[in-house]
Design a protein around this motif. Sequence first.
Motif, PDB file in Angstrom:
ATOM      1  N   ALA A  65       3.185 -23.704  -5.001  1.00 51.69           N
ATOM      2  CA  ALA A  65       3.196 -24.741  -6.037  1.00 51.69           C
ATOM      3  C   ALA A  65       4.131 -24.365  -7.178  1.00 51.69           C
ATOM      4  O   ALA A  65       4.865 -25.217  -7.702  1.00 51.69           O
ATOM      5  CB  ALA A  65       1.786 -24.967  -6.563  1.00 51.69           C
ATOM      6  N   ALA A  66       4.118 -23.089  -7.565  1.00 54.97           N
ATOM      7  CA  ALA A  66       4.997 -22.640  -8.650  1.00 54.97           C
ATOM      8  C   ALA A  66       6.468 -22.763  -8.253  1.00 54.97           C
ATOM      9  O   ALA A  66       7.316 -23.127  -9.079  1.00 54.97           O
ATOM     10  CB  ALA A  66       4.665 -21.203  -9.031  1.00 54.97           C
ATOM     11  N   GLU A  69       7.304 -26.472  -8.421  1.00 54.69           N
ATOM     12  CA  GLU A  69       7.429 -26.917  -9.807  1.00 54.69           C
ATOM     13  C   GLU A  69       8.798 -26.548 -10.372  1.00 54.69           C
ATOM     14  O   GLU A  69       9.417 -27.332 -11.098  1.00 54.69           O
ATOM     15  CB  GLU A  69       6.324 -26.288 -10.650  1.00 54.69           C
ATOM     16  N   ARG A  70       9.268 -25.356 -10.030  1.00 56.75           N
ATOM     17  CA  ARG A  70      10.536 -24.872 -10.564  1.00 56.75           C
ATOM     18  C   ARG A  70      11.758 -25.493  -9.860  1.00 56.75           C
ATOM     19  O   ARG A  70      12.799 -25.707 -10.486  1.00 56.75           O
ATOM     20  CB  ARG A  70      10.592 -23.349 -10.423  1.00 56.75           C
ATOM     21  N   LYS A  94       0.364 -30.527  -4.121  1.00 54.95           N
ATOM     22  CA  LYS A  94       1.639 -29.860  -4.380  1.00 54.95           C
ATOM     23  C   LYS A  94       2.819 -30.815  -4.278  1.00 54.95           C
ATOM     24  O   LYS A  94       3.831 -30.659  -4.969  1.00 54.95           O
ATOM     25  CB  LYS A  94       1.834 -28.705  -3.393  1.00 54.95           C
ATOM     26  N   TYR A  97       4.957 -32.542  -7.274  1.00 59.08           N
ATOM     27  CA  TYR A  97       6.173 -32.027  -7.916  1.00 59.08           C
ATOM     28  C   TYR A  97       7.412 -32.697  -7.327  1.00 59.08           C
ATOM     29  O   TYR A  97       8.365 -33.025  -8.048  1.00 59.08           O
ATOM     30  CB  TYR A  97       6.274 -30.514  -7.740  1.00 59.08           C
ATOM     31  N   ASP A 100       7.487 -36.420  -8.439  1.00 61.67           N
ATOM     32  CA  ASP A 100       7.963 -36.491  -9.817  1.00 61.67           C
ATOM     33  C   ASP A 100       9.480 -36.404  -9.862  1.00 61.67           C
ATOM     34  O   ASP A 100      10.145 -37.180 -10.554  1.00 61.67           O
ATOM     35  CB  ASP A 100       7.335 -35.375 -10.646  1.00 61.67           C
TER      36      ASP A 100
END
Length: 326
Positions: A65-66, A69-70, A94, A97, A100
């Motif tokens: 997920a991180a 996001e990045r 997840k 992201y 978005d």
Amino acid sequence: MVQSSLTRLGHANTDAAVEFAQDVFTGLSDTPRWLPCKYLYDQRGSELYESICDQSEYYPTRTEAAILERCARDIQTATGPVSLIELGSGTSVKTDYLLDAYTREGGSVHYVPVDVSESALQIAADAIIERRPRVTVEGIVGTYETAFHLFRDHSPAMVVFLGSTIGNLNDHESNQFLTALAGSVSQGDYFLLGVDLVKDRELISAAYNDAAGVTAQFTTNVFARMNRELNAGVDLDQIKHVATYEPARQRMEIFLEFLTEQIINLAPVGKRIRVGEGEKVMIEISRKFVLGDLTEHVAQFGFEVQQTYTDDNQWFGLLLMKRTDG
């Protein structure tokens, strides 16, 4: 405009209980014994899996997920406008992201989640259309195989396969999957693959043996499901979750061990299976990967790695690939 829909794929004339019982009989009659891991994911199993992802020992979900996001905006820039087709989407947490990134600055996106759990798909669709009105959701209830033939209809597309779910397939199954996927997408389509990487064995092992015992509940649920749907009569108190890391094979192996001999009834097909004390039934494997090896491997199926994303610890990786021929 309709923002979401669900389509059910599969064998319309096949009784679900009969198919379940036949698959159980096939696996438990084999040597060594095994069960298809797809049966882990009924409504209760899907709920338990979501709970596993919240456990402190289970690093894959939060690490992936991180990374998403990045890197989601970079992925969107690399692919341009595409439909997003996600395999084994679950509740699509997840994936938000990516949604978005693809709907920023007024953009819209068509999202096609594929999952065997209808309840998970409905939860995901409701949450997405409430939060992201520029996303249309076309959920598909079924296995990957039943959905492959639809992929070209959505080209240009990016197939998304997160959670290192490909690690649940053995070498033969993985090769079959990549062959089928390569034949189901168009040249120039993308494939985003999440993979758990080889690392310290204790860290890996702990992720499948959480202190709260949620993973044990998750694996045991497959026999609880057999009791609910097949009246199998399994004594759940007499089976034990066993998960070990095998470094030579670079994979976790997850079993349920029978502490006493039991007779498993498969009423829909009129059969019974005897499982002896101390016998183990393989429920799932989870392979771990080396990025360089995987990059070379996927090239055999016509996928060229465009970009690799990972975390600072290099625990988990995302590979953005492009279908380059065929």
